[in-house]
Design a protein around this motif. Structure first.
Motif, PDB file in Angstrom:
ATOM      1  N   ILE A 133       0.816  -1.221   0.000  1.00  0.00           N
ATOM      2  CA  ILE A 133       0.000   0.000   0.000  1.00  0.00           C
ATOM      3  C   ILE A 133       0.846   1.267   0.000  1.00  0.00           C
ATOM      4  CG2 ILE A 133      -2.104  -1.042   0.945  1.00  0.00           C
ATOM      5  CD1 ILE A 133      -1.229   0.191   3.710  1.00  0.00           C
ATOM      6  N   ALA A 134       2.102   1.162  -0.358  1.00  0.00           N
ATOM      7  CA  ALA A 134       2.965   2.352  -0.445  1.00  0.00           C
ATOM      8  C   ALA A 134       2.362   3.341  -1.430  1.00  0.00           C
ATOM      9  CB  ALA A 134       4.373   1.962  -0.875  1.00  0.00           C
ATOM     10  N   GLY A 135       2.088   4.556  -0.956  1.00  0.00           N
ATOM     11  CA  GLY A 135       1.529   5.598  -1.804  1.00  0.00           C
ATOM     12  C   GLY A 135       0.031   5.475  -2.057  1.00  0.00           C
ATOM     13  N   TRP A 136      -0.609   4.457  -1.531  1.00  0.00           N
ATOM     14  CA  TRP A 136      -2.061   4.297  -1.684  1.00  0.00           C
ATOM     15  C   TRP A 136      -2.768   5.212  -0.689  1.00  0.00           C
ATOM     16  CZ3 TRP A 136      -4.597  -0.783  -3.375  1.00  0.00           C
ATOM     17  CH2 TRP A 136      -3.857  -1.382  -4.399  1.00  0.00           C
ATOM     18  N   PHE A 137      -4.010   5.612  -1.017  1.00  0.00           N
ATOM     19  CA  PHE A 137      -4.762   6.548  -0.188  1.00  0.00           C
ATOM     20  C   PHE A 137      -5.893   5.873   0.573  1.00  0.00           C
ATOM     21  CE2 PHE A 137      -2.743   9.240  -3.285  1.00  0.00           C
ATOM     22  CZ  PHE A 137      -2.416  10.372  -2.557  1.00  0.00           C
ATOM     23  N   ALA A 138      -6.005   6.251   1.851  1.00  0.00           N
ATOM     24  CA  ALA A 138      -7.150   5.882   2.672  1.00  0.00           C
ATOM     25  C   ALA A 138      -7.940   7.163   2.928  1.00  0.00           C
ATOM     26  CB  ALA A 138      -6.694   5.269   3.983  1.00  0.00           C
ATOM     27  N   PHE A 139      -9.247   7.023   3.130  1.00  0.00           N
ATOM     28  CA  PHE A 139     -10.112   8.178   3.371  1.00  0.00           C
ATOM     29  C   PHE A 139     -10.884   7.981   4.663  1.00  0.00           C
ATOM     30  CE2 PHE A 139      -9.224   8.287  -1.077  1.00  0.00           C
ATOM     31  CZ  PHE A 139      -9.164   9.635  -1.398  1.00  0.00           C
ATOM     32  N   HIS A 140     -10.954   9.034   5.449  1.00  0.00           N
ATOM     33  CA  HIS A 140     -11.664   9.014   6.724  1.00  0.00           C
ATOM     34  C   HIS A 140     -13.164   9.123   6.440  1.00  0.00           C
ATOM     35  CE1 HIS A 140     -12.834   9.969  10.770  1.00  0.00           C
ATOM     36  NE2 HIS A 140     -11.582   9.833  11.179  1.00  0.00           N
ATOM     37  N   ALA A 141     -13.906   8.081   6.804  1.00  0.00           N
ATOM     38  CA  ALA A 141     -15.345   8.039   6.513  1.00  0.00           C
ATOM     39  C   ALA A 141     -16.120   9.151   7.205  1.00  0.00           C
ATOM     40  CB  ALA A 141     -15.922   6.679   6.901  1.00  0.00           C
ATOM     41  N   GLY A 142     -15.602   9.670   8.308  1.00  0.00           N
ATOM     42  CA  GLY A 142     -16.284  10.748   9.020  1.00  0.00           C
ATOM     43  C   GLY A 142     -15.991  12.129   8.470  1.00  0.00           C
ATOM     44  N   ARG A 143     -15.060  12.246   7.541  1.00  0.00           N
ATOM     45  CA  ARG A 143     -14.706  13.556   6.976  1.00  0.00           C
ATOM     46  C   ARG A 143     -15.093  13.694   5.514  1.00  0.00           C
ATOM     47  NH1 ARG A 143      -9.039  13.213  10.106  1.00  0.00           N
ATOM     48  NH2 ARG A 143      -9.954  13.397  12.181  1.00  0.00           N
TER      49      ARG A 143
END
Length: 183
Positions: A133-143
């Motif tokens: 997951i190097a350089g992969w993006f996660a997103f905060h579900a609350g934001r």
């Protein structure tokens, strides 16, 4: 903690005790308990389509996602960078340190005049075991405005700190609320 070196912080958090709460939910058919997730966490490919929406725009969508599953936390979903509309992301100077994945860099999302700070993060140089997951993006579900796994809209993990996505196929209780600090 601020006086400790990065290595001392990592050693501390890896050894930090996790208490199992008295009332762990029993998973039903097709469900999994976050209390069966491992520590250290596990990285799994995701076969469902993942989608993130903000200000009426799909800012990330993939059928090639990955998820990180760690004891007591809702799964955190990661998107390959080519499946993220990077024009909407602006890097922040904010970073955090995960004892398992390494140093995370954070991103502000700006779409149609709306902005959400620290809505996305990635690990540019993750620790061993999380190189996929190097350089992969996660997103905060609350934001973000909405996050989806398959066609199901995810609920943010409680407490605002963790970025996990809760769907009907996972049961808790989930860390994040006050009183869960030692989980």
């Amino acid at each position: 903690m601020a006086d400790r070196t990065t290595e001392e912080q990592i050693t501390y958090w890896r050894a930090f005790p996790r208490e199992r709460p008295a009332k762990v939910e029993t998973p039903g058919p097709g469900q999994e308990s976050v209390w069966d997730y491992p520590r250290p966490p596990r990285l799994d490919p995701v076969s469902s389509r993942l989608r993130v929406e903000f200000a009426g725009v799909t800012v990330a969508e993939t059928a090639r996602g990955m998820r990180v599953c760690e004891t007591a936390g809702a799964p955190v979903y990661y998107f390959p960078p080519e499946d993220v509309k990077r024009a909407f992301l602006r890097p922040m100077s904010h970073t955090t340190l995960c004892e398992w994945k390494g140093e995370a860099s954070y991103w502000t999302l700006s779409v149609r005049g709306r902005e959400a700070q620290a809505v996305a993060w990635c690990y540019p140089s993750p620790f061993q075991g999380f190189e996929a997951i190097a350089g992969w993006f996660a997103f905060h579900a609350g934001r973000a405005d909405a996050c989806y796994v398959g066609g199901e809209r995810a609920t943010p993990q409680p407490g605002g700190y963790y970025g996990g996505w809760i769907t009907s196929n996972v049961v808790g209780p989930f860390k994040g609320k006050p009183g869960t600090e030692r989980w």
